[in-house]
Design an enzyme around this catalytic site. Structure first.
Site, PDB file in Angstrom:
ATOM      1  N   HIS A  82      -8.049  -5.631   0.992  1.00  0.00           N
ATOM      2  CA  HIS A  82      -7.187  -4.568   0.462  1.00  0.00           C
ATOM      3  C   HIS A  82      -5.877  -5.148  -0.081  1.00  0.00           C
ATOM      4  CE1 HIS A  82      -5.226  -0.479   0.661  1.00  0.00           C
ATOM      5  NE2 HIS A  82      -4.152  -1.240   0.822  1.00  0.00           N
ATOM      6  N   GLU A  83      -5.227  -5.977   0.721  1.00  0.00           N
ATOM      7  CA  GLU A  83      -3.919  -6.508   0.299  1.00  0.00           C
ATOM      8  C   GLU A  83      -4.064  -7.417  -0.924  1.00  0.00           C
ATOM      9  OE1 GLU A  83      -1.337  -5.116   1.487  1.00  0.00           O
ATOM     10  OE2 GLU A  83      -2.371  -4.098   3.136  1.00  0.00           O
TER      11      GLU A  83
ATOM     12  N   CYS B 148      -1.722   0.923   5.324  1.00  0.00           N
ATOM     13  CA  CYS B 148      -1.031  -0.118   4.570  1.00  0.00           C
ATOM     14  C   CYS B 148       0.385   0.362   4.282  1.00  0.00           C
ATOM     15  CB  CYS B 148      -1.785  -0.362   3.277  1.00  0.00           C
ATOM     16  SG  CYS B 148      -0.929  -1.424   2.117  1.00  0.00           S
TER      17      CYS B 148
ATOM     18  N   HIS C 298      -3.816  -5.451  -3.992  1.00  0.00           N
ATOM     19  CA  HIS C 298      -2.426  -5.229  -4.423  1.00  0.00           C
ATOM     20  C   HIS C 298      -1.887  -6.454  -5.155  1.00  0.00           C
ATOM     21  CE1 HIS C 298      -1.901  -1.431  -2.455  1.00  0.00           C
ATOM     22  NE2 HIS C 298      -1.905  -1.887  -1.215  1.00  0.00           N
TER      23      HIS C 298
HETATM   24 ZN   LIG Z   1      -2.207  -0.870   0.455  1.00  0.00          ZN
END
Ligand SMILES: [Zn+2]
Ligand SMILES: [Zn+2]
Length: 293
Positions: free
Chosen positions: A248-249, A112, A252
């Site tokens: 995952h994103e 990432c 964030h």
């Molecule tokens: Zn990340």
């Protein structure tokens, strides 16, 4: 007399050589690190400047006050050694400060694009036990705003829709948030593909290397690198699983930074062919701690 080669055999040979050369090449933007293996403090090795830029991108070096033509650009400085030690500690590798084989293997994995350390320090809460992290200052969506809207930029390939919905549903199932689709320009969470330098200060780098990034609350922007081979089904060793990267994103977008727990959804590295679709206790503890539910 020259041996006669059957044309069929020749074609088979050509096909197989092409096939194997494709498997063995799979170029990645981080391949340059392989050439630097074994470097240590005091060495001067061509390409070390690029390693410093890599470590700066991901937050391990605060400031590179010189450019690639400076006399010390390719010098293995104290600063570089200390950055490598920090990287090794965070990855649970031996903290040698040397660019050893284990460190190179870890650093060349696709990852990432969000930095592991922001503004010179990792976010809270723990310095002792490896676990989830928040961004410095703990930016989050206001607690009363638990329903977020999301949208895709016009032209986003349809194969992104279901994996992103599913990843949003998985975060919803943990509690607190619900998500509703709306038009891209009005959405809280905006998903799109981007390529190369796309104007937000965190350029993509072609296939491999850095494949996606998303900004902390309440910016709400998530970019997938258009140069990757994305798939919405089980990935092959040459394709990247949209759903795993999306979950995952979205972490964030909701306020989680990179976790120090290998195997957590919020761990930075993720490889072609891999699947990591399920939130782990570390990810769930993180979002619960941030939003108090
Ligand atoms: Zn990340
Ligand atoms: Zn971007």
């Amino acid at each position: 007399m020259a041996p006669k080669v059957s044309p069929l055999l020749l074609y088979a040979f050509l096909f197989l050589s092409l096939f194997f050369s494709q498997i063995s090449s799979s170029p990645s933007a981080f391949d340059f690190i392989n050439q630097l293996q074994g470097s240590k403090k005091g060495d001067r090795v061509k390409g070390l400047y690029n390693l410093k830029k890599y470590l700066k991108t991901f937050g391990y070096i605060n400031d590179l006050s010189y450019n690639s033509s400076s006399w010390d650009a390719d010098y293995f400085s104290d600063q570089l050694e200390s950055a490598i030690r920090t990287y090794q500690t965070r990855r649970h590798l031996n903290s040698t400060g040397i660019l050893d084989a284990d460190t190179v293997r870890q650093m060349t994995k696709p990852r990432c694009g969000v930095a592991d350390i922001i503004n010179g320090r990792p976010g809270g809460p723990s310095e002792v036990v490896p676990n989830y992290r928040f961004y410095p200052g703990e930016p989050k969506w206001p607690n009363q705003k638990s329903q977020l809207t999301f949208g895709f930029a016009p032209g986003t390939p349809a194969k992104f829709f279901i994996p992103v919905y599913t990843a949003l549903r998985d975060w919803h199932n943990v509690g607190h948030f619900s998500f509703q689709r709306t038009q891209y320009e009005h959405a809280d969470l905006k998903f799109s593909l981007a390529r190369g330098d796309h104007g937000d200060g965190v350029p993509f780098d072609g296939p491999g290397g850095n494949y996606a990034h998303a900004f902390s609350p309440t910016i709400g922007i998530c970019h997938f690198d258009a140069d990757e081979n994305w798939v919405d089904h089980d990935p092959s060793p040459h394709s990247l699983d949209i759903r795993s990267v999306a979950i995952h994103e979205i972490g964030h977008l909701l306020g989680l930074d990179h976790s120090e727990v290998p195997g957590a959804v919020m761990w930075s590295e993720f490889e072609y062919g891999q699947k990591r679709r399920d939130l782990t206790p570390d990810d769930i503890n993180g979002i619960r701690a941030l939003y108090h539910f």
